[in-house]
Every structure is written in structure tokens, then in C-alpha cells.
Design a protein around this motif. Sequence first.
Motif, PDB file in Angstrom:
ATOM      1  N   GLU A  91     -47.504  20.421 -15.234  1.00 48.60           N
ATOM      2  CA  GLU A  91     -48.217  19.577 -16.206  1.00 48.60           C
ATOM      3  C   GLU A  91     -48.576  18.230 -15.591  1.00 48.60           C
ATOM      4  O   GLU A  91     -49.687  17.730 -15.767  1.00 48.60           O
ATOM      5  CB  GLU A  91     -47.347  19.384 -17.447  1.00 48.60           C
ATOM      6  CG  GLU A  91     -47.182  20.652 -18.277  1.00 48.60           C
ATOM      7  CD  GLU A  91     -46.190  20.474 -19.413  1.00 48.60           C
ATOM      8  OE1 GLU A  91     -45.414  19.479 -19.362  1.00 48.60           O
ATOM      9  OE2 GLU A  91     -46.160  21.324 -20.332  1.00 48.60           O
ATOM     10  N   ARG A  94     -51.399  18.573 -12.900  1.00 47.31           N
ATOM     11  CA  ARG A  94     -52.735  18.751 -13.496  1.00 47.31           C
ATOM     12  C   ARG A  94     -53.229  17.469 -14.159  1.00 47.31           C
ATOM     13  O   ARG A  94     -54.420  17.197 -14.204  1.00 47.31           O
ATOM     14  CB  ARG A  94     -52.691  19.880 -14.522  1.00 47.31           C
ATOM     15  CG  ARG A  94     -52.635  21.267 -13.893  1.00 47.31           C
ATOM     16  CD  ARG A  94     -52.306  22.324 -14.938  1.00 47.31           C
ATOM     17  NE  ARG A  94     -53.341  22.411 -15.962  1.00 47.31           N
ATOM     18  CZ  ARG A  94     -54.410  23.193 -15.891  1.00 47.31           C
ATOM     19  NH1 ARG A  94     -54.607  23.960 -14.830  1.00 47.31           N
ATOM     20  NH2 ARG A  94     -55.298  23.225 -16.874  1.00 47.31           N
ATOM     21  N   GLN A 237     -52.083  26.113 -11.348  1.00 49.29           N
ATOM     22  CA  GLN A 237     -52.039  27.069 -12.450  1.00 49.29           C
ATOM     23  C   GLN A 237     -51.767  26.365 -13.770  1.00 49.29           C
ATOM     24  O   GLN A 237     -51.090  25.346 -13.826  1.00 49.29           O
ATOM     25  CB  GLN A 237     -50.946  28.120 -12.209  1.00 49.29           C
ATOM     26  CG  GLN A 237     -51.302  29.176 -11.186  1.00 49.29           C
ATOM     27  CD  GLN A 237     -50.245  30.259 -11.108  1.00 49.29           C
ATOM     28  OE1 GLN A 237     -49.267  30.246 -11.844  1.00 49.29           O
ATOM     29  NE2 GLN A 237     -50.442  31.214 -10.204  1.00 49.29           N
ATOM     30  N   ASN A 238     -52.274  26.952 -14.843  1.00 47.10           N
ATOM     31  CA  ASN A 238     -51.998  26.439 -16.176  1.00 47.10           C
ATOM     32  C   ASN A 238     -50.493  26.495 -16.435  1.00 47.10           C
ATOM     33  O   ASN A 238     -49.855  27.513 -16.169  1.00 47.10           O
ATOM     34  CB  ASN A 238     -52.741  27.298 -17.217  1.00 47.10           C
ATOM     35  CG  ASN A 238     -52.564  26.749 -18.621  1.00 47.10           C
ATOM     36  OD1 ASN A 238     -51.482  26.839 -19.193  1.00 47.10           O
ATOM     37  ND2 ASN A 238     -53.634  26.217 -19.178  1.00 47.10           N
ATOM     38  N   ARG A 240     -48.677  26.904 -19.016  1.00 51.83           N
ATOM     39  CA  ARG A 240     -48.225  27.999 -19.883  1.00 51.83           C
ATOM     40  C   ARG A 240     -48.260  29.336 -19.153  1.00 51.83           C
ATOM     41  O   ARG A 240     -47.377  30.176 -19.317  1.00 51.83           O
ATOM     42  CB  ARG A 240     -49.112  28.060 -21.136  1.00 51.83           C
ATOM     43  CG  ARG A 240     -49.087  26.813 -22.003  1.00 51.83           C
ATOM     44  CD  ARG A 240     -47.848  26.748 -22.887  1.00 51.83           C
ATOM     45  NE  ARG A 240     -46.622  26.381 -22.195  1.00 51.83           N
ATOM     46  CZ  ARG A 240     -46.275  25.125 -21.886  1.00 51.83           C
ATOM     47  NH1 ARG A 240     -47.069  24.122 -22.179  1.00 51.83           N
ATOM     48  NH2 ARG A 240     -45.145  24.891 -21.275  1.00 51.83           N
TER      49      ARG A 240
END
Length: 275
Positions: A91, A94, A237-238, A240
Motif C-alpha cells: 500500500e 503504491r 501488485q494491488n 488486495r
Amino acid sequence: MRKIDVLTPIGITLGFIMIMLAVLSNSGREGVASFLDIASIFVVIGGLVGSLLINFKLEQLKLVSKVLKEAFHKNDQRLPELIGLFVRLSERARREGILSLENDLDEIDDKFIKKGILLAVDGIEPEVINDIMSAEITAMEERHYKGRSIIEKCGEYAPSWGMIGTLIGLVLMLRNLDDPASLGPNMAVALLTTLYGTVLANLFFIPMANNLEIKTEEEVFIKQIIIEGVIGVQSGQNPRILEEKLSAFLSGETTVNDDEEDEQSVLMGESVNEA
């Protein structure tokens, strides 16, 4: 974080107590002395040490104390907490960029995770990161195997030297057949070496070797999860998706989402009680 593995000393102590109770229940305190024989101890321990000196290099034998110490410790790394760490790192990466993760390194105790994050911050390709960290896992497995193999050999040699001591005792006993009264005591002494070797193998060496092998497998498993987490963070990567990917490694254990749901349930229960 490493903690004391209390089950190992408990198991050894319990096994020893059961043996002593078996001795005391049949012979009493006076009979305990009949289970002690210095010559038998010399044969088993001396023969075992001699075999190890022939089988291994001095550098390897120096690892024995360290290897035995590892049998009494365990890795207290919880997988849900590990996954939660990589979700937070993802998180932040990003949101603020991959370089911002350098500020979090001081809060991470695990050297393997630190190394992975540093490689990611340096912009190393995911395939290269995987190769570098996998090579470190392979090297770790080799180190653990070399140390564990000494304990495994002790488990193999101890009963054999116990039998050799018994054969020595039988030879000495048969040379004194002219004294029938001494046959029983001499036979008991001859069998003590087999007892010593078998107890050492089955209460100490073999269980410890298996214990170390299981701990190595667990450590490799955790490091593989770390590699996946580092690559996921580096590739952006996301969070979640990364969480779901890493949660697949839990295999029936409590997941990160389960922990969050449990906390929410507790809070909701407290709110209802207050109402």
C-alpha cells in the motif's frame, strides 16, 4: 523472532523420568546403581566420538553445539502477521513510491525480508530477486543439512556401539563360565551398553534430527512466502490481490481477513453490550 521450544526439553525430561520410574518400580533406589556402569559408558560415548571424528571434518563438528541449540528454539513468525506486513508495504509503495520503503527497514527485524526490500528498492528485476533469494534459501538448506547429518549419524552409531559393548561383555562373560554365580551379573552389565546406545538414539539424537528437519522445512516455507511478498511489492501488485495470493499459503490457518473479522466481531459485541 526466535523463542524457546519448550516441547523439546519437556519431551526429553518426560522420557528420562519414565525410564527412571520403570527402574525404580522394579528395583528400588538400591537397584538404580545396577544400571550404572562406567565401562559401558566409555564404550558407547568413546566409540560414538571416534566414529564422528572419522566421518566428519573438524569444521563440521564445531557446529554440533550450535545445531543442538537450534533444536531448543523455534521461529515465532506468524504467517498472518507476515502477510499483513507485505500488504502494508504494498500500500505504501503504491501510494508513495517504492523508494519510500527504505524508511520502514528499521522497523523490520527479519534480515531476509530486509534484503528483499533493499533489492526491490534498488530496482532489481523480479526474476533476479527470485534467483538471489532462492539461492540464499538453498545455501541455508545445505548448512542445516550438514549440521543435522551429524545428529542423524549419532542416532545411527549409538545403538551399534551399544551392541559392540554388549559383545565385548559377552566375550568376557564366556571366559568365566567356570563361575556360574557371575553369569547373571556379567550378562546384566553386558546388556547395559545396548541400553545406553538405544536410549541415546531414540530419546535424543533421532528425535532431535527429525525436529531440526521439520524446522528447516518450516523456515524454507516462510522464506518462500517472503519472496512472493517482496516480488509482489516490487512489481506494484494491488495490495488486495497480493493479500489473496499470500493467503493461499496459509492452508487452513487463520487468514488475515479472519483476524480482521474477529476483531470487528469483538468490537460489535462490545458496542451491543454497552447499548
